[in-house]
Design an enzyme around this catalytic site. Sequence first.
Site, PDB file in Angstrom:
ATOM      1  N   GLN D 123       0.848  -1.185   0.000  1.00 21.17           N
ATOM      2  CA  GLN D 123       0.000   0.000   0.000  1.00 21.17           C
ATOM      3  C   GLN D 123       0.887   1.240   0.000  1.00 21.17           C
ATOM      4  O   GLN D 123       1.653   1.446   0.943  1.00 21.17           O
ATOM      5  CB  GLN D 123      -0.849  -0.048   1.268  1.00 21.17           C
ATOM      6  CG  GLN D 123      -1.832   1.069   1.436  1.00 21.17           C
ATOM      7  CD  GLN D 123      -2.308   1.162   2.888  1.00 21.17           C
ATOM      8  OE1 GLN D 123      -1.574   1.603   3.763  1.00 21.17           O
ATOM      9  NE2 GLN D 123      -3.533   0.741   3.128  1.00 21.17           N
ATOM     10  N   GLY D 124       0.826   2.030  -1.066  1.00 15.86           N
ATOM     11  CA  GLY D 124       1.664   3.228  -1.146  1.00 15.86           C
ATOM     12  C   GLY D 124       0.868   4.469  -0.780  1.00 15.86           C
ATOM     13  O   GLY D 124       0.486   5.240  -1.659  1.00 15.86           O
ATOM     14  N   SER D 126       1.197   6.465   2.855  1.00 16.54           N
ATOM     15  CA  SER D 126       1.876   7.452   3.718  1.00 16.54           C
ATOM     16  C   SER D 126       3.131   8.012   3.077  1.00 16.54           C
ATOM     17  O   SER D 126       3.751   7.373   2.225  1.00 16.54           O
ATOM     18  CB  SER D 126       2.288   6.811   5.041  1.00 16.54           C
ATOM     19  OG  SER D 126       1.175   6.390   5.746  1.00 16.54           O
ATOM     20  N   SER D 158       4.340  -1.430   4.080  1.00 17.49           N
ATOM     21  CA  SER D 158       4.588  -2.756   4.662  1.00 17.49           C
ATOM     22  C   SER D 158       4.709  -3.795   3.565  1.00 17.49           C
ATOM     23  O   SER D 158       3.908  -3.832   2.629  1.00 17.49           O
ATOM     24  CB  SER D 158       3.447  -3.148   5.604  1.00 17.49           C
ATOM     25  OG  SER D 158       3.439  -2.273   6.699  1.00 17.49           O
ATOM     26  N   GLU D 241      -9.414  -2.134   6.378  1.00 20.23           N
ATOM     27  CA  GLU D 241      -8.132  -2.503   6.968  1.00 20.23           C
ATOM     28  C   GLU D 241      -8.165  -2.358   8.475  1.00 20.23           C
ATOM     29  O   GLU D 241      -7.416  -2.981   9.197  1.00 20.23           O
ATOM     30  CB  GLU D 241      -7.030  -1.567   6.407  1.00 20.23           C
ATOM     31  CG  GLU D 241      -5.638  -1.854   6.933  1.00 20.23           C
ATOM     32  CD  GLU D 241      -4.680  -0.694   6.689  1.00 20.23           C
ATOM     33  OE1 GLU D 241      -5.148   0.418   6.390  1.00 20.23           O
ATOM     34  OE2 GLU D 241      -3.474  -0.905   6.829  1.00 20.23           O
ATOM     35  N   SER D 360      -3.843   7.732  13.863  1.00 10.59           N
ATOM     36  CA  SER D 360      -3.338   7.711  15.240  1.00 10.59           C
ATOM     37  C   SER D 360      -4.493   7.699  16.236  1.00 10.59           C
ATOM     38  O   SER D 360      -5.641   7.960  15.888  1.00 10.59           O
ATOM     39  CB  SER D 360      -2.495   8.961  15.481  1.00 10.59           C
ATOM     40  OG  SER D 360      -3.328  10.100  15.529  1.00 10.59           O
TER      41      SER D 360
END
Lengths: 333, 333, 378, 378
Positions: D123-124, D126, D158, D241, D360
């Site tokens: 997953q691109g 952040s 990741s 997710e 967050s």
Amino acid sequence: MYALLNSEQLALQETVEALATAVGITNPVDLEDRDPAHAWVQLEQMGLLELRRRDGAAPIAGGVEVMVVAQALAWGLVPVPYVPSAVLATELLSLAKVSDDRVGGLLLRPDLTGLADSDGWSDALIWGGPGTSSVLALDDGARLVRHTLSQPLSGNRSVDLTQGLWDTVPGAREELGEPIPGERLDAWLALALSTISADMVGIMRRALHGAIAYSKERIAYGQPVGSFQAIQHLAAETHVTIEAAYSTVCYAAWCVDETDPAEALLAARTAKAYCASVARTATENVMQIYGGVGQTWEHPAHFYTRRALLGTLLFGDENAQLAEIARTRLGGS
Amino acid sequence: MYALLNSEQLALQETVEALATAVGITNPVDLEDRDPAHAWVQLEQMGLLELRRRDGAAPIAGGVEVMVVAQALAWGLVPVPYVPSAVLATELLSLAKVSDDRVGGLLLRPDLTGLADSDGWSDALIWGGPGTSSVLALDDGARLVRHTLSQPLSGNRSVDLTQGLWDTVPGAREELGEPIPGERLDAWLALALSTISADMVGIMRRALHGAIAYSKERIAYGQPVGSFQAIQHLAAETHVTIEAAYSTVCYAAWCVDETDPAEALLAARTAKAYCASVARTATENVMQIYGGVGQTWEHPAHFYTRRALLGTLLFGDENAQLAEIARTRLGGS
Amino acid sequence: MDYRDSAEEAEYRAGLRAWLADNVPPGHQNATTQDDRAAVAHAWHKKLYEGGYIGQSWPVEWGGKGLSPAMDAILNEETGNFNAPPLPGTAGYIGRALQMYGTDEQRTQLLPPTISGDIHWCQGFSEPSAGSDLAALRTRAVRDGDEYVVNGHKMWTSGGQYSDWCLLLARTDPDVPKHKGISAFLVDMRSPGITVQPIVLADGSPETSEVFWDDVRIPANQRLGDEGEGWRIAMTTVSYERGPSDIGFISTYRKNLAELEETAAKKGLTDDRETQARLARAYVLGEVLRLNVLQQLSLRISGRPPGEEGSISKQLWTHTEQELQHLALDLFGADVVTGRRPDYLHRYFMSRPISVYGGSSQIQKNIIAQRLLEMPRK
Amino acid sequence: MDYRDSAEEAEYRAGLRAWLADNVPPGHQNATTQDDRAAVAHAWHKKLYEGGYIGQSWPVEWGGKGLSPAMDAILNEETGNFNAPPLPGTAGYIGRALQMYGTDEQRTQLLPPTISGDIHWCQGFSEPSAGSDLAALRTRAVRDGDEYVVNGHKMWTSGGQYSDWCLLLARTDPDVPKHKGISAFLVDMRSPGITVQPIVLADGSPETSEVFWDDVRIPANQRLGDEGEGWRIAMTTVSYERGPSDIGFISTYRKNLAELEETAAKKGLTDDRETQARLARAYVLGEVLRLNVLQQLSLRISGRPPGEEGSISKQLWTHTEQELQHLALDLFGADVVTGRRPDYLHRYFMSRPISVYGGSSQIQKNIIAQRLLEMPRK
């Protein structure tokens, strides 16, 4: 698998919440103005006092319905002894196979951790309503004992202004029905813990609900206090713990009639442990959001705190539950 | 009564902080690039390794000066064994009335709760620097025992990348000096606990300092993250606990040489109990303020967390201190 | 750094201890009603004054003793050690406001009886819609010749029923930014138009009061400071109010912890490891607060007026006291919820508003972040 | 309400248990390096696919089984009970993005190998200066004929080193408000100009990666959805997710707790009352999360797509896992700080970013307050 209320259960919830809102307590004046007997009669007319009577082998309604009612009555701060009398005493009589008139309450140990045994009656406390005329306990042989009070109760000792705890008074003692098998007593204890936990969830939800509404209206520094991130996060953290508590209570309530008693008891202790670990903080957070006004007698915030304090202790606080959970899972003493 | 550093102590703090900033570690690359021996020599040249030598009966400098140095070196993450070697080993030698060359380190119990006794040496750990060639322990009769290592240390086991813990290696054992009276050992333990606590305060202060600076620069949603109330409150809560920890450490450090050992030990346990109760949370809050980057090896945030984790355990964690405080105050077992 | 008494401090302490041994009123702890407690407090104030123990660090010219602020700390500590009643806090900070902002006439009229305990003060700051956001206060003071006419509703006026005078904040100019339109007044509580009603706290005990102001006329020479200076006066005053040492908190805390330890011992709980740890933790938190306050007191000894670091003490004080009451509930909860320990219930509910009054915990954290840590405002 | 398996669910569970008994790879827990773990995960994906245990609740037309979302929960629970490797989470949510937003061509090309485990995804999203504020991302995709040319720097990708394809977010229009100028792309990771570098986490282990994009050319028909639709696609994807059940958290948690209990027993700590209470508390927290997730799963069973209530699970998950690692440190801290338990140190440091990634804790609380509780925005 469906871990939410079904449509009938949702309808029950709606009905009892409407009733509770109508007959419940919203401020200290209501305590004097409103007649709890009136609320009790309405519950009776709706058949809600009968849920744990047996129609054959099975109770008329399951632990989930009892949870729904207990939570809704707590939501409305209805000052009636629903849990000790309509749920737990009725269930004991059913388990002992006694067909009997309604019994007012339970006799608890002085530390509130469970039913009194027959030795310590002089220190015991009655958990019930002001009109309670007889109470139940268990003797060593797991036989139900009824204590018929010879005089009316007086002097409510309870910190919770909407639930009664009274010193016991002299009376006649009689054994009732058949001894209750240990497994059934476990299931009864599971019912007790899950219903008390449901009561605590009802209290917490209503308390936070009110505080959030207030935070949208109350202006400080030119804006609603509910727009400050600090207040939003306090409310959010409280909401998370309340919804988490609700999740544990649902499972515990469902287990009462649907799983073996050991699993039901573990689930109920889990729910009670969690509720007891969050209820005081939740109601304190609510008092904090209300600010100054939430600290006063005139404001209902302390009603929730008081009921949370009592609920935390009834049938054992978090530590007591954790000790039993550890015994179940880890073995040993 | 004056509970703050006096002007000489402030000057010492400033000097050592400047040194620590120059020779300390600010990122993982420094660990390989910087020679700790260089820093050690500088400390030596400034006379900071001698503070607990005796000039007659009294140490050259008191517990407060030791606290100032330990805190400043931790602030700069200077990777030298100042506390075990320059402070605690030197103090032991002084108490045993041994005039001796510098000793590298201490021999600790495997759980780090105190000095190893002479029985359990094979499991013991050396708290010292990579060049440590001898270590101190105590035998049952409170007599100092020196273990001279027959081979160099290798394989630092410490989670803290700036302080060393090593498996012990074979060597020669010899008793040293006079037995140390119990009261003096209590004072030594007070020195140990207060100095370790001072180290923890230095770590926490530097960690928060960096995070706050970052929060003023890092932009999210079009503004510095440090302008969000949630981040401000997290920083404020952390700051409160750090300053509170500092308050306890000052008193503990002062007591070391100025009160009777029982009072000094209680003050030191109080400081250690409090520091151990807040240090991990403080460094975790710092990692949280840094967000993603604070989770990486390349960023120094984890250095502080690691040193806080070790400090928490050295000579007993919060629970260990509380148990001893309770014994002092409540009596009993 | 030296926590030991200086020669002067040691002498002061010795004299004080001798005096306390003779003068602490026996049985004062039995005063449980608000009336009885006020009577004890007023009598104790008089006695302290007679003994020379009021206004230790005030200038001699204003009736103080001109001593170091360290003597305030010693007084606090030793009155705690002797189980004396709480020290009169209000006199302290209102006295400072008078010293700093009063006219000679005001000082001459009001400082001596404030010190001697012949008059007692309350604080007319908060309002129903001005709590943490105090500057939003709506009580109006309208100039009318040589007088101001005040109308409004004040909340949380502690001791309102037992006070002779009030330090009042009211808006004198509604047309300027909110902080700038406020003035301070010294008001005789016997003035016509003032009605005091008790506020009953969550445990059912009357603890403070609300005050209704209806066309109350205040002579213009009873204004404290200039028109529009009220906000600054209030902030200075509050900074002297905020410190736990100023209100005798630490001594009360130690007493209450000792009492919990005794109760636990009586119940045979002190052999229990978890109870031991929790009582020890309460001791640690009390020490943390005490030692932090000593450092702030040292700043004052070195000549710095109280500043934002007071917010740190306030946060510690809040945490320490609220945790102590949690501990009491956790250890003796069954006694509390069944009405056997109304004192613990009272203390529990009294501990909750600490995070609300004198600047809520949220406000204190804003102050710490924005002023001490210089984090950016939005 | 009924927590019991329906007939269909019970049948599914029985079949699954039989299959797991035969197919869980022995010794897979010994894979401790990132490479080994990726190999285990990929092999396990293949095996699950062969057994028919991928895409349980996906539509049959897209290679799924068309089963109730309840089967996902059973799969999670039973793989946990059998100590199987974690379920492949990425395939799940990227598969959904393809189903919901892909063209027929994209679905045909990419869904089958995604399901079968022949290709793996990263997953691109952040970037160094776009974390919680993801919409601030700066990676540019500039249209050039039939292609887009991408330049930028992605963080926290990741599995970047082990992936064949990437779901990339890049800015296609810098002149509109930030949420509106983002598009999503399906990118072959073998495309020239992509450089993957490991990110080493605080415990020293490489756990994720950063990806540098230098003039990477993407065929225009590999854009997912319309130009400017990237934000909506990302939010939908992230909502799938976020749930702890989607990433096999609960089963891992139970395993880790059981292991702590064993370690405590071996050390003779399980007779200690405090240790007992803390282990029981960890059990309670695990149950809290499991039961909350079951309720959210029930919402999906009843047809509601995942919504803001996922933030509640995220908060519970964060708290539960971070508390478990605190417990490990508190019980076995000396082993951890002296290097005897690097696994616990690893898990501890892995638990910290849970309150940072995927939104967050601060962001989750904003969502809960503003969207679920409808508290006012400033």
